[in-house]
Design a protein around this motif. Structure first.
Motif, PDB file in Angstrom:
ATOM      1  N   THR A   2      -7.517   1.814  -8.938  1.00 38.57           N
ATOM      2  CA  THR A   2      -6.795   2.782  -9.745  1.00 38.57           C
ATOM      3  C   THR A   2      -5.690   3.368  -8.885  1.00 38.57           C
ATOM      4  O   THR A   2      -5.812   3.457  -7.672  1.00 38.57           O
ATOM      5  N   ALA A   3      -4.627   3.737  -9.524  1.00 33.97           N
ATOM      6  CA  ALA A   3      -3.484   4.296  -8.795  1.00 33.97           C
ATOM      7  C   ALA A   3      -3.049   5.575  -9.466  1.00 33.97           C
ATOM      8  O   ALA A   3      -3.255   5.766 -10.660  1.00 33.97           O
ATOM      9  N   LYS A   4      -2.458   6.409  -8.683  1.00 35.68           N
ATOM     10  CA  LYS A   4      -1.879   7.626  -9.218  1.00 35.68           C
ATOM     11  C   LYS A   4      -0.500   7.785  -8.603  1.00 35.68           C
ATOM     12  O   LYS A   4      -0.248   7.347  -7.481  1.00 35.68           O
ATOM     13  N   ILE A   5       0.390   8.371  -9.357  1.00 38.70           N
ATOM     14  CA  ILE A   5       1.727   8.631  -8.855  1.00 38.70           C
ATOM     15  C   ILE A   5       1.713  10.017  -8.232  1.00 38.70           C
ATOM     16  O   ILE A   5       1.311  10.984  -8.865  1.00 38.70           O
ATOM     17  N   ILE A   6       2.141  10.098  -6.997  1.00 44.47           N
ATOM     18  CA  ILE A   6       2.245  11.375  -6.310  1.00 44.47           C
ATOM     19  C   ILE A   6       3.730  11.715  -6.280  1.00 44.47           C
ATOM     20  O   ILE A   6       4.512  11.066  -5.597  1.00 44.47           O
ATOM     21  N   GLU A   7       4.115  12.680  -7.090  1.00 43.42           N
ATOM     22  CA  GLU A   7       5.524  13.029  -7.203  1.00 43.42           C
ATOM     23  C   GLU A   7       5.968  13.889  -6.025  1.00 43.42           C
ATOM     24  O   GLU A   7       5.239  14.754  -5.558  1.00 43.42           O
ATOM     25  N   LEU A   8       7.177  13.614  -5.570  1.00 45.57           N
ATOM     26  CA  LEU A   8       7.774  14.368  -4.490  1.00 45.57           C
ATOM     27  C   LEU A   8       8.923  15.188  -5.046  1.00 45.57           C
ATOM     28  O   LEU A   8       9.636  14.747  -5.949  1.00 45.57           O
ATOM     29  N   ASP A   9       9.122  16.378  -4.511  1.00 47.33           N
ATOM     30  CA  ASP A   9      10.272  17.184  -4.914  1.00 47.33           C
ATOM     31  C   ASP A   9      11.547  16.453  -4.545  1.00 47.33           C
ATOM     32  O   ASP A   9      11.622  15.818  -3.504  1.00 47.33           O
ATOM     33  N   GLY A  33      -8.486   7.801   1.594  1.00 51.23           N
ATOM     34  CA  GLY A  33      -9.551   6.852   1.882  1.00 51.23           C
ATOM     35  C   GLY A  33      -9.159   5.898   3.003  1.00 51.23           C
ATOM     36  O   GLY A  33      -8.257   6.186   3.786  1.00 51.23           O
ATOM     37  N   ALA A  34      -9.845   4.777   3.050  1.00 51.10           N
ATOM     38  CA  ALA A  34      -9.583   3.771   4.090  1.00 51.10           C
ATOM     39  C   ALA A  34      -8.361   2.958   3.684  1.00 51.10           C
ATOM     40  O   ALA A  34      -8.419   2.138   2.779  1.00 51.10           O
ATOM     41  N   VAL A  35      -7.239   3.212   4.315  1.00 52.68           N
ATOM     42  CA  VAL A  35      -5.987   2.521   4.001  1.00 52.68           C
ATOM     43  C   VAL A  35      -5.920   1.249   4.840  1.00 52.68           C
ATOM     44  O   VAL A  35      -5.976   1.308   6.067  1.00 52.68           O
ATOM     45  N   SER A  36      -5.809   0.099   4.167  1.00 54.59           N
ATOM     46  CA  SER A  36      -5.757  -1.171   4.898  1.00 54.59           C
ATOM     47  C   SER A  36      -4.361  -1.772   4.933  1.00 54.59           C
ATOM     48  O   SER A  36      -4.084  -2.657   5.733  1.00 54.59           O
ATOM     49  N   ALA A  37      -3.469  -1.298   4.067  1.00 52.40           N
ATOM     50  CA  ALA A  37      -2.116  -1.850   4.023  1.00 52.40           C
ATOM     51  C   ALA A  37      -1.167  -0.821   3.438  1.00 52.40           C
ATOM     52  O   ALA A  37      -1.574   0.058   2.676  1.00 52.40           O
ATOM     53  N   ALA A  38       0.098  -0.947   3.805  1.00 48.65           N
ATOM     54  CA  ALA A  38       1.132  -0.066   3.263  1.00 48.65           C
ATOM     55  C   ALA A  38       2.424  -0.849   3.120  1.00 48.65           C
ATOM     56  O   ALA A  38       2.727  -1.725   3.925  1.00 48.65           O
ATOM     57  N   VAL A  39       3.154  -0.523   2.070  1.00 47.24           N
ATOM     58  CA  VAL A  39       4.473  -1.100   1.838  1.00 47.24           C
ATOM     59  C   VAL A  39       5.427   0.059   1.572  1.00 47.24           C
ATOM     60  O   VAL A  39       5.132   0.938   0.769  1.00 47.24           O
ATOM     61  N   VAL A  40       6.540   0.068   2.274  1.00 51.16           N
ATOM     62  CA  VAL A  40       7.551   1.105   2.097  1.00 51.16           C
ATOM     63  C   VAL A  40       8.884   0.418   1.845  1.00 51.16           C
ATOM     64  O   VAL A  40       9.253  -0.507   2.560  1.00 51.16           O
ATOM     65  N   ILE A  41       9.590   0.871   0.822  1.00 48.95           N
ATOM     66  CA  ILE A  41      10.905   0.330   0.507  1.00 48.95           C
ATOM     67  C   ILE A  41      11.916   1.457   0.666  1.00 48.95           C
ATOM     68  O   ILE A  41      11.744   2.532   0.092  1.00 48.95           O
ATOM     69  N   LEU A  42      12.937   1.202   1.451  1.00 51.10           N
ATOM     70  CA  LEU A  42      14.002   2.178   1.626  1.00 51.10           C
ATOM     71  C   LEU A  42      15.263   1.664   0.951  1.00 51.10           C
ATOM     72  O   LEU A  42      15.646   0.516   1.125  1.00 51.10           O
ATOM     73  N   TRP A  62       1.594  -8.361  -4.041  1.00 50.26           N
ATOM     74  CA  TRP A  62       0.472  -7.941  -4.878  1.00 50.26           C
ATOM     75  C   TRP A  62       0.464  -6.418  -5.023  1.00 50.26           C
ATOM     76  O   TRP A  62       0.287  -5.895  -6.133  1.00 50.26           O
ATOM     77  N   LEU A  63       0.666  -5.694  -3.919  1.00 47.10           N
ATOM     78  CA  LEU A  63       0.694  -4.234  -3.981  1.00 47.10           C
ATOM     79  C   LEU A  63       1.831  -3.740  -4.869  1.00 47.10           C
ATOM     80  O   LEU A  63       1.652  -2.822  -5.682  1.00 47.10           O
ATOM     81  N   LEU A  64       3.002  -4.357  -4.736  1.00 49.05           N
ATOM     82  CA  LEU A  64       4.140  -3.950  -5.555  1.00 49.05           C
ATOM     83  C   LEU A  64       3.898  -4.244  -7.034  1.00 49.05           C
ATOM     84  O   LEU A  64       4.237  -3.444  -7.908  1.00 49.05           O
ATOM     85  N   GLU A  65       3.297  -5.393  -7.333  1.00 47.88           N
ATOM     86  CA  GLU A  65       2.981  -5.731  -8.725  1.00 47.88           C
ATOM     87  C   GLU A  65       1.927  -4.792  -9.296  1.00 47.88           C
ATOM     88  O   GLU A  65       2.013  -4.382 -10.454  1.00 47.88           O
ATOM     89  N   ALA A  66       0.921  -4.434  -8.487  1.00 48.90           N
ATOM     90  CA  ALA A  66      -0.100  -3.492  -8.945  1.00 48.90           C
ATOM     91  C   ALA A  66       0.517  -2.131  -9.236  1.00 48.90           C
ATOM     92  O   ALA A  66       0.196  -1.489 -10.234  1.00 48.90           O
ATOM     93  N   ALA A  67       1.444  -1.707  -8.385  1.00 49.35           N
ATOM     94  CA  ALA A  67       2.123  -0.437  -8.616  1.00 49.35           C
ATOM     95  C   ALA A  67       2.969  -0.499  -9.875  1.00 49.35           C
ATOM     96  O   ALA A  67       2.989   0.446 -10.669  1.00 49.35           O
TER      97      ALA A  67
END
Length: 73
Positions: A2-9, A33-42, A62-67
């Motif tokens: 499950t995913a949630k959007i965390i909004e930033l100001d 929780g236990a974070v095993s991977a991260a993707v950041v796009i600038l 896969w992470l981007l498609e899930a998001a």
């Protein structure tokens, strides 16, 4: 998963480095929780894509498609 959007100001996102440090602090504190991977796009002069942990090219896609599935109705 499950995913949630965390909004930033909007004012906060203007300081991307500060936002990334805050996210790192939350990960260190165990808030995600236990974070095993991260993707950041600038989106700068050129797009930059960063992957860490086990985020090889396939896991990153896969992470981007899930998001995307969570974001789009």
């Amino acid at each position: 998963m499950t995913a949630k959007i965390i909004e930033l100001d909007r004012a906060t996102i203007e300081d991307a480095a500060k936002v990334l440090r805050a996210i790192a602090d939350e990960i260190d504190a165990g808030k995600h929780g236990a974070v095993s991977a991260a993707v950041v796009i600038l989106d700068g002069d050129e797009m930059a894509l960063f992957g860490s942990g086990d985020a090889n090219q396939y896991k990153a896609v896969w992470l981007l498609e899930a998001a995307k599935k969570e974001l789009l109705p």
